[in-house]
Design a protein around this motif. Sequence first.
Motif, mmCIF file in Angstrom:
data_model
loop_
_atom_site.group_PDB
_atom_site.id
_atom_site.type_symbol
_atom_site.label_atom_id
_atom_site.label_comp_id
_atom_site.label_asym_id
_atom_site.label_seq_id
_atom_site.Cartn_x
_atom_site.Cartn_y
_atom_site.Cartn_z
ATOM 1 N N ALA B 118 -6.963 -9.098 6.068
ATOM 2 C CA ALA B 118 -6.127 -7.959 5.680
ATOM 3 C C ALA B 118 -6.998 -6.734 5.414
ATOM 4 N N VAL B 119 -8.108 -6.928 4.730
ATOM 5 C CA VAL B 119 -9.020 -5.800 4.465
ATOM 6 C C VAL B 119 -9.525 -5.220 5.788
ATOM 7 N N ALA B 120 -9.818 -6.103 6.729
ATOM 8 C CA ALA B 120 -10.344 -5.636 8.017
ATOM 9 C C ALA B 120 -9.295 -4.877 8.821
ATOM 10 N N ARG B 121 -8.012 -5.058 8.502
ATOM 11 C CA ARG B 121 -6.957 -4.314 9.217
ATOM 12 C C ARG B 121 -6.804 -2.896 8.694
ATOM 13 N N ARG B 157 -6.486 7.621 -0.648
ATOM 14 C CA ARG B 157 -6.897 6.546 0.269
ATOM 15 C C ARG B 157 -6.834 5.189 -0.432
ATOM 16 N N LEU B 158 -7.243 5.187 -1.675
ATOM 17 C CA LEU B 158 -7.215 3.937 -2.449
ATOM 18 C C LEU B 158 -5.766 3.461 -2.612
ATOM 19 N N ARG B 162 -4.303 0.044 -0.902
ATOM 20 C CA ARG B 162 -3.770 -1.057 -1.718
ATOM 21 C C ARG B 162 -2.297 -1.307 -1.394
ATOM 22 N N GLN B 163 -1.584 -0.231 -1.086
ATOM 23 C CA GLN B 163 -0.178 -0.391 -0.711
ATOM 24 C C GLN B 163 -0.070 -1.279 0.539
ATOM 25 N N LYS B 164 -0.960 -1.025 1.502
ATOM 26 C CA LYS B 164 -0.920 -1.839 2.732
ATOM 27 C C LYS B 164 -1.293 -3.284 2.429
ATOM 28 N N LEU B 165 -2.319 -3.468 1.604
ATOM 29 C CA LEU B 165 -2.716 -4.842 1.267
ATOM 30 C C LEU B 165 -1.560 -5.568 0.577
ATOM 31 N N LYS B 166 -0.881 -4.839 -0.279
ATOM 32 C CA LYS B 166 0.259 -5.456 -0.977
ATOM 33 C C LYS B 166 1.326 -5.866 0.040
#
Lengths: 248, 188
Positions: B118-121, B157-158, B162-166
């Motif tokens: 997920a982080v890599a995306r 950006r942060l 984090r929204q995307k990771l969530k």
Amino acid sequence: MMNQRPFESTPRLSAEELNAFVDDELCAEDRERVRAGIQADAALTQQVCALDQLQDWLREAYRAPPVPPRRGIRQRGLGVLAWVPVTAAACGLLCVGALLGWLVAKQTALPNTVPESVLAARVLPPVVDARHVLVRWGSDAPQKAQESLDMVKTLLAQSAHEPGFRLEVLANAEGVRLLSAEDSPYAAEIEALAKQYPNVRFLACGNSMKTLEKTGKSLRLLPHVQITPSAVEQVASRVREGWAYLSI
Amino acid sequence: MTISELFFGRIGFNQRLQALRPRLYRLAFAWCKDPYLADDLAQEAMIRATHRQGQLRAPELLDRWVIRILANLWFDHLRAEHPTESLDEVMDQLPAAAGEEPEGAHRRQETIERVRAAVARLPPVQRVVITLVDLEELSYREVAEVLDLPMGTVMSRLSRGRQKLKEWLIDEASEGRRAASCRLRRVQ
């Protein structure tokens, strides 16, 4: 359809503020305001919990990344600069070898070829210990001698109080004259340093002393100076032990 | 600067730089998810730091300074691979993570892999900002200085990252679990 709310802004709190709250980046006043907003809204509380959870997962995911690969041949590179450490190490080895070779050549009194221990010392220690320093005086040229003595004084002034610090000043070849009790221009300064700092030692090379004697000149050393049989052996031994090494 | 200051400064610098290597590698791995490339990036950053030692203004800033070099190397690498795209838009072509919630994953390694994927995306800048805050525990101001970005940009950006990771790790997983639960009820 997802029925969970994203980290969306509310009339009172923005997503950035929620993140800053989790990261402890808010001033006391803002922190209290955000805390009150979170307590009043169950959805915001859930969002903060999700942020905490994400942080925990992220730290766990990279707590132990895979061990960096060790490659005999680089499969992917970023340029020739990547070879610099190898080149530097090779140059370092060459310098140590050249220095020791030069030392051996200077010591004409040495009857044998390079001792085995010296050869062994051509392998650089894994880590140079900056608390242990060997300074070699191989010349009595006034300017070099003054610079080196100044450097020794600076070193001692800055580092002598540090636990485990040791400094050896090793004189060989013409440098032994700097430790002469009779005609060293630095005799008083050297004696003062030897008295002031218990962790400094002044050493004279025994082989160089013998060479001087063979030419009919004798040398009376300063009271605190000790004699080591061979400067070469001393340098090799200290380098092998990881001492930092400087010479003039 | 005296000879001894120069000499001991170099020894101290090299030792502190070596000590940073695991942190640099971990960060680089979090950004690129490739151990070989991460090792190259960390090594290159250390080499460049050694060459530019004179530019370091204060010894206590060494880690921030080298991380900045590392981040620039990473962005340069991405620009070389995606010359026409903005760093805010570049997305790695990694498959989306499977829809199982990390909490419910039976194997810890699976959870780790899902989070890493997920982080890599994430777009590169979001990825770097999140890892600097969460892994290196840099303050927003420090991240802004390291990446030469306005503080507001760092915060946005942060937040977006984090929204995307969530969404990927929590919301989609919950949705997948709910769908599976509906199918089970129909079977009953």
